[in-house]
Motif scaffolding. Structure first.
Motif, PDB file in Angstrom:
ATOM      1  N   GLN A   1      -1.974   3.991  -3.067  1.00  0.00           N
ATOM      2  CA  GLN A   1      -2.089   3.097  -4.218  1.00  0.00           C
ATOM      3  C   GLN A   1      -1.716   1.676  -3.787  1.00  0.00           C
ATOM      4  O   GLN A   1      -0.713   1.478  -3.104  1.00  0.00           O
ATOM      5  CB  GLN A   1      -1.147   3.580  -5.316  1.00  0.00           C
ATOM      6  CG  GLN A   1      -1.323   2.937  -6.641  1.00  0.00           C
ATOM      7  CD  GLN A   1      -0.402   3.574  -7.663  1.00  0.00           C
ATOM      8  OE1 GLN A   1       0.802   3.634  -7.469  1.00  0.00           O
ATOM      9  NE2 GLN A   1      -0.980   4.050  -8.753  1.00  0.00           N
ATOM     10  N   TYR A   2      -2.517   0.697  -4.196  1.00  0.00           N
ATOM     11  CA  TYR A   2      -2.218  -0.699  -3.918  1.00  0.00           C
ATOM     12  C   TYR A   2      -1.430  -1.267  -5.093  1.00  0.00           C
ATOM     13  O   TYR A   2      -1.875  -1.221  -6.227  1.00  0.00           O
ATOM     14  CB  TYR A   2      -3.507  -1.501  -3.710  1.00  0.00           C
ATOM     15  CG  TYR A   2      -3.233  -2.962  -3.485  1.00  0.00           C
ATOM     16  CD1 TYR A   2      -2.631  -3.395  -2.311  1.00  0.00           C
ATOM     17  CD2 TYR A   2      -3.555  -3.908  -4.441  1.00  0.00           C
ATOM     18  CE1 TYR A   2      -2.361  -4.731  -2.093  1.00  0.00           C
ATOM     19  CE2 TYR A   2      -3.296  -5.248  -4.238  1.00  0.00           C
ATOM     20  CZ  TYR A   2      -2.701  -5.650  -3.057  1.00  0.00           C
ATOM     21  OH  TYR A   2      -2.426  -6.978  -2.845  1.00  0.00           O
TER      22      TYR A   2
ATOM     23  N   GLY B   1      -5.546   2.918  -7.032  1.00  0.00           N
ATOM     24  CA  GLY B   1      -5.560   3.745  -5.848  1.00  0.00           C
ATOM     25  C   GLY B   1      -6.614   4.821  -5.831  1.00  0.00           C
ATOM     26  O   GLY B   1      -7.402   4.978  -6.757  1.00  0.00           O
TER      27      GLY B   1
ATOM     28  N   TRP C   1       0.875  -1.171   0.000  1.00  0.00           N
ATOM     29  CA  TRP C   1       0.000   0.000   0.000  1.00  0.00           C
ATOM     30  C   TRP C   1       0.914   1.223   0.000  1.00  0.00           C
ATOM     31  O   TRP C   1       1.538   1.534   0.999  1.00  0.00           O
ATOM     32  CB  TRP C   1      -0.899   0.017   1.237  1.00  0.00           C
ATOM     33  CG  TRP C   1      -1.972  -1.006   1.149  1.00  0.00           C
ATOM     34  CD1 TRP C   1      -1.939  -2.273   1.643  1.00  0.00           C
ATOM     35  CD2 TRP C   1      -3.236  -0.853   0.509  1.00  0.00           C
ATOM     36  NE1 TRP C   1      -3.111  -2.914   1.356  1.00  0.00           N
ATOM     37  CE2 TRP C   1      -3.931  -2.069   0.659  1.00  0.00           C
ATOM     38  CE3 TRP C   1      -3.849   0.187  -0.176  1.00  0.00           C
ATOM     39  CZ2 TRP C   1      -5.204  -2.268   0.152  1.00  0.00           C
ATOM     40  CZ3 TRP C   1      -5.123  -0.011  -0.677  1.00  0.00           C
ATOM     41  CH2 TRP C   1      -5.785  -1.218  -0.511  1.00  0.00           C
TER      42      TRP C   1
END
Length: 173
Positions: A135-136, A145, A99
């Motif tokens: 943002q993943y 994200g 993350w």
């Protein structure tokens, strides 16, 4: 007792430390955002999108450019407003986590065909944009994200954009 505490703390530290970390230095990020635009000083709202390309100069630090297209409605005077932006961006992301938090600053040139407000009289203006995002990046080469941006317009009302984004990365992480 001391040995048990040390063993427990070592186990916790081991679980919290990342096992591998890869810098995205020298990689490209290309993506787009679906955005909502809000001008809180007037009753203006709408939506649009932004497309961007960034190059990671140093670990976590990227330079890039973006283009945005927005359609909005002024509920006071019942007029539509088209806003188009071109920006140069500086972004820093803590890219060693799944993350990824990040922040950036952009200098944007604003364009519009609407002549109702000050910066629109000549069809253009400038803004300084402050961005934050999460943002993943747990999916190979993709990042998904959410973001928040505050646009400080130099000659007229400021506005906010929020939305969802997706990015493709040229390197592995």
């Amino acid at each position: 007792m001391t040995r048990t505490i040390r063993t427990f703390l070592a186990a916790v530290c081991f679980c919290l430390m990342p096992l591998t970390a890869h810098a995205l230095e020298g990689d490209w990020e290309i993506g787009g955002n679906a955005e909502t635009i809000l001008m809180y000083s007037r009753d203006i709202y709408g939506g649009g999108g932004k497309f961007f390309a960034r190059y990671s100069v140093l670990d976590g630090f990227s330079l890039g450019a973006s283009a945005g297209f927005y359609g909005a409605q002024d509920t006071d005077i019942k007029k539509s407003l088209g806003i188009y932006t071109l920006s140069i961006d500086m972004i820093y992301a803590l890219d060693i986590l799944a993350w990824v938090p990040g922040a950036g600053i952009s200098l944007s040139s604003l364009f519009s065909e609407n002549k109702v407000w000050k910066w629109h009289n000549k069809g253009h203006g400038l803004s300084l944009d402050f961005d934050v995002f999460v943002q993943y990046r747990g999916i190979r080469h993709l990042g998904i994200g959410i973001f928040f941006s505050y646009h400080l317009v130099f000659v007229d009302a400021d506005y906010i954009t929020v939305g969802l984004g997706i990015s493709w990365f040229s390197g592995m992480f």
